[in-house]
Design a protein around this motif. Sequence first.
Motif, mmCIF file in Angstrom:
data_model
loop_
_atom_site.group_PDB
_atom_site.id
_atom_site.type_symbol
_atom_site.label_atom_id
_atom_site.label_comp_id
_atom_site.label_asym_id
_atom_site.label_seq_id
_atom_site.Cartn_x
_atom_site.Cartn_y
_atom_site.Cartn_z
ATOM 1 N N ILE A 88 -62.587 33.617 120.256
ATOM 2 C CA ILE A 88 -61.515 33.182 119.361
ATOM 3 C C ILE A 88 -61.446 34.172 118.226
ATOM 4 C CG2 ILE A 88 -63.016 31.628 118.013
ATOM 5 C CD1 ILE A 88 -60.523 29.686 118.082
ATOM 6 N N ASN A 89 -60.230 34.501 117.886
ATOM 7 C CA ASN A 89 -60.041 35.424 116.777
ATOM 8 C C ASN A 89 -60.118 34.598 115.498
ATOM 9 O OD1 ASN A 89 -59.370 37.452 115.112
ATOM 10 N ND2 ASN A 89 -57.314 37.779 115.925
ATOM 11 N N PRO A 90 -61.144 34.767 114.667
ATOM 12 C CA PRO A 90 -61.341 33.867 113.523
ATOM 13 C C PRO A 90 -60.103 33.736 112.626
ATOM 14 C CG PRO A 90 -63.271 35.212 113.828
ATOM 15 C CD PRO A 90 -62.246 35.732 114.774
ATOM 16 N N PRO A 91 -59.455 34.832 112.231
ATOM 17 C CA PRO A 91 -58.319 34.599 111.324
ATOM 18 C C PRO A 91 -57.098 33.997 111.999
ATOM 19 C CG PRO A 91 -58.729 36.954 111.606
ATOM 20 C CD PRO A 91 -59.757 36.253 112.393
ATOM 21 N N SER A 92 -56.849 34.347 113.277
ATOM 22 C CA SER A 92 -55.586 33.921 113.868
ATOM 23 C C SER A 92 -55.706 32.679 114.740
ATOM 24 C CB SER A 92 -55.006 35.058 114.709
ATOM 25 O OG SER A 92 -55.835 35.276 115.833
ATOM 26 N N GLY A 93 -56.896 32.393 115.193
ATOM 27 C CA GLY A 93 -57.053 31.236 116.073
ATOM 28 C C GLY A 93 -56.615 31.509 117.495
ATOM 29 N N ASP A 94 -56.393 32.795 117.844
ATOM 30 C CA ASP A 94 -56.018 33.119 119.227
ATOM 31 C C ASP A 94 -57.257 33.058 120.098
ATOM 32 O OD1 ASP A 94 -53.447 33.581 118.489
ATOM 33 O OD2 ASP A 94 -53.720 35.754 118.206
ATOM 34 N N VAL A 95 -57.119 32.335 121.189
ATOM 35 C CA VAL A 95 -58.231 32.251 122.140
ATOM 36 C C VAL A 95 -57.907 33.198 123.286
ATOM 37 C CG1 VAL A 95 -59.550 30.758 123.652
ATOM 38 C CG2 VAL A 95 -58.697 29.884 121.483
ATOM 39 N N HIS A 96 -58.809 34.081 123.575
ATOM 40 C CA HIS A 96 -58.625 35.040 124.669
ATOM 41 C C HIS A 96 -59.730 34.868 125.689
ATOM 42 C CE1 HIS A 96 -56.088 37.161 121.703
ATOM 43 N NE2 HIS A 96 -55.426 37.538 122.791
ATOM 44 N N LEU A 97 -59.404 35.345 126.876
ATOM 45 C CA LEU A 97 -60.393 35.288 127.944
ATOM 46 C C LEU A 97 -61.289 36.520 127.822
ATOM 47 C CD1 LEU A 97 -61.143 33.631 130.385
ATOM 48 C CD2 LEU A 97 -59.762 35.164 131.778
ATOM 49 N N ARG A 98 -62.546 36.277 127.884
ATOM 50 C CA ARG A 98 -63.475 37.374 127.663
ATOM 51 C C ARG A 98 -64.097 37.867 128.968
ATOM 52 N NH1 ARG A 98 -68.450 36.985 123.456
ATOM 53 N NH2 ARG A 98 -68.934 39.194 123.420
ATOM 54 N N SER A 99 -64.331 36.946 129.868
ATOM 55 C CA SER A 99 -64.822 37.360 131.184
ATOM 56 C C SER A 99 -64.115 36.507 132.229
ATOM 57 C CB SER A 99 -66.343 37.190 131.289
ATOM 58 O OG SER A 99 -66.665 35.831 131.182
ATOM 59 N N SER A 100 -64.171 36.976 133.463
ATOM 60 C CA SER A 100 -63.332 36.351 134.480
ATOM 61 C C SER A 100 -63.787 34.916 134.754
ATOM 62 C CB SER A 100 -63.380 37.171 135.760
ATOM 63 O OG SER A 100 -64.707 37.389 136.125
ATOM 64 N N LEU A 101 -62.802 34.127 135.119
ATOM 65 C CA LEU A 101 -63.062 32.722 135.413
ATOM 66 C C LEU A 101 -63.391 32.580 136.885
ATOM 67 C CD1 LEU A 101 -60.030 31.235 133.511
ATOM 68 C CD2 LEU A 101 -62.411 31.065 132.838
ATOM 69 N N ASP A 102 -64.080 31.576 137.194
ATOM 70 C CA ASP A 102 -64.347 31.290 138.600
ATOM 71 C C ASP A 102 -64.320 29.780 138.779
ATOM 72 O OD1 ASP A 102 -65.063 31.206 141.176
ATOM 73 O OD2 ASP A 102 -66.930 32.361 140.966
ATOM 74 N N PHE A 103 -63.257 29.347 139.433
ATOM 75 C CA PHE A 103 -63.087 27.918 139.626
ATOM 76 C C PHE A 103 -64.282 27.330 140.359
ATOM 77 C CE2 PHE A 103 -61.812 24.385 142.295
ATOM 78 C CZ PHE A 103 -61.201 23.550 141.385
ATOM 79 N N ASN A 117 -57.757 31.994 98.947
ATOM 80 C CA ASN A 117 -58.966 31.956 99.743
ATOM 81 C C ASN A 117 -59.243 30.576 100.300
ATOM 82 O OD1 ASN A 117 -60.905 33.547 100.788
ATOM 83 N ND2 ASN A 117 -62.433 32.972 99.241
ATOM 84 N N TYR A 118 -58.924 29.578 99.467
ATOM 85 C CA TYR A 118 -59.214 28.213 99.919
ATOM 86 C C TYR A 118 -58.254 27.750 100.989
ATOM 87 C CZ TYR A 118 -62.377 28.044 95.983
ATOM 88 O OH TYR A 118 -63.393 28.301 95.124
ATOM 89 N N GLY A 119 -57.165 28.482 101.107
ATOM 90 C CA GLY A 119 -56.213 28.123 102.157
ATOM 91 C C GLY A 119 -56.382 28.990 103.386
ATOM 92 N N LYS A 120 -57.267 29.952 103.267
ATOM 93 C CA LYS A 120 -57.502 30.864 104.387
ATOM 94 C C LYS A 120 -58.436 30.186 105.367
ATOM 95 C CE LYS A 120 -57.080 35.567 103.005
ATOM 96 N NZ LYS A 120 -57.800 36.562 102.244
ATOM 97 N N ILE A 121 -57.914 30.053 106.580
ATOM 98 C CA ILE A 121 -58.720 29.325 107.568
ATOM 99 C C ILE A 121 -59.311 30.329 108.536
ATOM 100 C CG2 ILE A 121 -58.660 27.587 109.380
ATOM 101 C CD1 ILE A 121 -56.243 26.416 107.966
ATOM 102 N N SER A 122 -60.553 30.131 108.867
ATOM 103 C CA SER A 122 -61.102 30.927 109.964
ATOM 104 C C SER A 122 -61.622 29.961 111.020
ATOM 105 C CB SER A 122 -62.202 31.865 109.464
ATOM 106 O OG SER A 122 -63.376 31.156 109.281
ATOM 107 N N TYR A 123 -61.372 30.368 112.270
ATOM 108 C CA TYR A 123 -61.652 29.478 113.394
ATOM 109 C C TYR A 123 -62.895 29.957 114.111
ATOM 110 C CZ TYR A 123 -56.785 28.242 112.517
ATOM 111 O OH TYR A 123 -55.630 27.834 111.945
ATOM 112 N N THR A 124 -63.713 29.042 114.473
ATOM 113 C CA THR A 124 -64.917 29.399 115.235
ATOM 114 C C THR A 124 -65.186 28.315 116.263
ATOM 115 O OG1 THR A 124 -66.198 28.335 113.523
ATOM 116 C CG2 THR A 124 -66.129 30.737 113.463
#
Length: 798
Positions: free
Chosen positions: A294-309, A273-280
């Motif tokens: 961000i997916n807390p256990p995996s640290g994958d960052v995904h796009l949630r809504s469209s970007l607009d430069f 448990n102490y080695g289990k990292i969750s990302y926020t």
Amino acid sequence: MAIRGALALRKRQVLILFVLLGLSQAGPESVRYSVAEETEIGSFVGNLARDLGLGVEELSSREARVVSDDNKKHLHLDLPTGDLLLNEKLDREELCSSTEPCVLHFQVVLENPLQFFRAELHVKDINDHSPTFLDKEILIQISESTTIGTTFLMESAQDLDIGRNSLQNYTVSPNSHFYIKIRDSSDGKIYPELVLDRELDHEHEPELRLTLTALDGGSPPRSGKTLVLIKVLDVNDNAPEFPQRLYEVQVLEDTPIGSWIITISAKDLDAGNYGKISYTFLHASEDIRKTFEINPPSGDVHLRSSLDFEVTQSYTINIQATDGGGLSEECTLLIKVIDINDNPPEVTMSSITKIIPENASETLVALFSVRDKDSGDNGRMVCSIQDDLPFSLKPTFKNFFTLVSEKALDREMRAEYNITITVADMGSPRLKTQHTITVLVSDVNDNAPAFTQTSYTLWVRENNSPALHIGSVSATDTDAGANAQLTYSLLPPQDPHLPLASLVSINADNGHLFALRSLDYEALQAFEFGVGATDRGSPALSSQARVRVLVLDANDNSPFVLYPLQNGSAPCTELVPRAAEAGYLVTKVVAVDGDSGQNAWLSYQLLKATEPGLFGVWPHNGEVRTARLLSERDAPKHRLLVQVRDNGEPPRSASVTLHVLLVDGFSQPYLPLPEAAAEQARADPLTVYLVVALASVSSLFLLSVLLFVAVRLCRRSRAASLGGCSVPEGPFPGHLVDVSGTGTLSQSYQYEVCLRGGTGTNEFKFLKPIIPNLPVHDTGGNTGENENFRNSFGFNIQ
Ligand SMILES: *[C@@H]1O[C@H](CO)[C@@H](O)[C@H](O)[C@H]1NC(C)=O
Ligand SMILES: *[C@@H]1O[C@H](CO)[C@@H](O)[C@H](O)[C@H]1NC(C)=O
Ligand SMILES: *[C@@H]1O[C@H](CO)[C@@H](O)[C@H](O)[C@H]1NC(C)=O
Ligand SMILES: *[C@@H]1O[C@H](CO)[C@@H](O)[C@H](O)[C@H]1NC(C)=O
């Protein structure tokens, strides 16, 4: 009563005491035996006969028997010997559980007389049960940071035996970390406790297996074992660690929602448990939270809504990695949005002039601004309109453009322009926006009406009905609306005497012309006037055309005989010498016709004569001539009825009566013809001139003919043998040829006299009458008629 009860109780206690004393001393009343549990069946417990002081015979004679209190036959009385034997194996734990001492009460019953002896059997415990643990395995989780001396209470074991035979001690298998401590509880039981003796280290020894042994005090002692599994729990002594403090990533603006962007990953040396990292996301704005996840256990960052430069060019996100023990570490993620050409240029119309007058030059049609939200080339724009239009785009201020007309337009050429403004950016692919403006060109009265013809010729047959539609004029105007609405009018005639207003009228709206009254060809053969067409523009424009109205003749006039006069008051008589040769010109009927052309072609015909065959009327000139030589037998007075007929359709005619008197010895000078001519001349000076001219021409002609004949005669006398021309012998002697015209017959005749030597004949060759003022509009049929007429004319002459 309570006192009595207490006394009774005391009496009984005394009695029991007495019995007990009696048994122990004399003993027949109550007997006590003792036996160990689990003793074999049939084992000897005691000799009852002896213990009760009875003889063996008495026992059997008095039918002694053993009655157990619990009605169970634990014991058996052997009557022959008086021995008390075990009838079954006794189990102390079953009979008495943990009650100590374990006593079975029973009576020995004798009959004759009935006698009871109380007896008891003490069942003694033996160590026949081992201590047992309920669980074969005990799991304890102990954090590695637990301090030394901490105790962990263990589950106790059970031993059914009692006393020394029950649980007495616990031991634990040898180990380096724990020892066992026995704890006595208030109910007399003992509990084992594990006491930590040395620090645990999860990283070194994540789990320990100990054997806990429970011992009883039997001899030999029995034991029970259980496995104690100790899990050494890790302590969060390491925080997560990022390999880099800053992550940077570039993302295309059109990345689809849900796309993976980056995976953030930190390391933690702790396990479990102490080695289990969750990302926020740490301190992330609402915008960031809406845009990324961000997916807390995996640290994958995904796009949630469209970007607009165009809205946000980059995002800086703090990411926190937290392990199960609450230790955390931060890093920074920088997401740069890359612009793509996703925005077409925008056109904003500020002002539009939809309608421009055609004579306006350089007029502002539209003012607009352009914009492209993209950056760089994606935001650079080019503005254009179609090439072939008389409009141009002009940059004004920053991104503002004007659309102006280049020159004055011509609505009559093109009344509507669809101008498409195309704004394209320089991105790839190029995006463009089009905006179409419809410009209407409004009319200005710049075109005068135009008549379809510069002059119109209309024909009207005379005697028309009043208000007859005689024709139309028409003009067009290429302008529009009121500028093209035309009004027709009559212009004042050039000839001030022409009563135009009473002759024709024009419909102001459609240009129809009407004859107002019945026209008379004989009074007015043609007239000309101007018509105008005026539009309703301001200022109005107009144009003119000439209209020539030709009145067509109708045969509405009968021939009128001028000579001889037909009043009847003074009947005219022609004198004819009896010596006159055939073809002698008696007179000439002169008639006129008010009509013209065909309707005025007159022909003469002898209708009736006193003596048919004596006179002939030449159809086309009205000459009355003798047809043959006169003789003495011919009556002196003749009456001729001559009809004059025109060639109209239907023909009209008039007739005249001639009186002819044949006289003897009448010479030419007395002919009344000159009188008639003179009379006529008085009436008409023109006729006089004409007659004079004709007379002189005739005499000249006569003279030249005579001269010619004379010369010929002379030649013939000189060369009589040679043939040649001779004096004509035809019905028309040369000297009598009379070429005459009257005021009515305006035709003049050309004659060619050909006197050819050798033929011996003379012929008049009629060439052609020259007829001026012949109506050109006569139909072909009429012309044919004229031809016939000519032919017949020629025929008649010969
Ligand atoms: C229990 O056993 C241990 C070791 O065998 C011994 O040292 C200890 O004295 C015993 N305790 C009792 C109460 O008999
Ligand atoms: C265009 O025509 C209108 C009407 O005829 C006139 O009032 C105006 O002055 C003209 N404008 C130009 C620029 O010629
Ligand atoms: C202009 O566009 C309108 C509407 O699309 C169309 O009806 C009209 O015919 C077009 N005019 C010209 C001159 O192309
Ligand atoms: C005969 O008619 C002519 C013409 O119409 C006229 O001039 C003349 O006076 C008339 N004579 C008599 C006697 O009526």
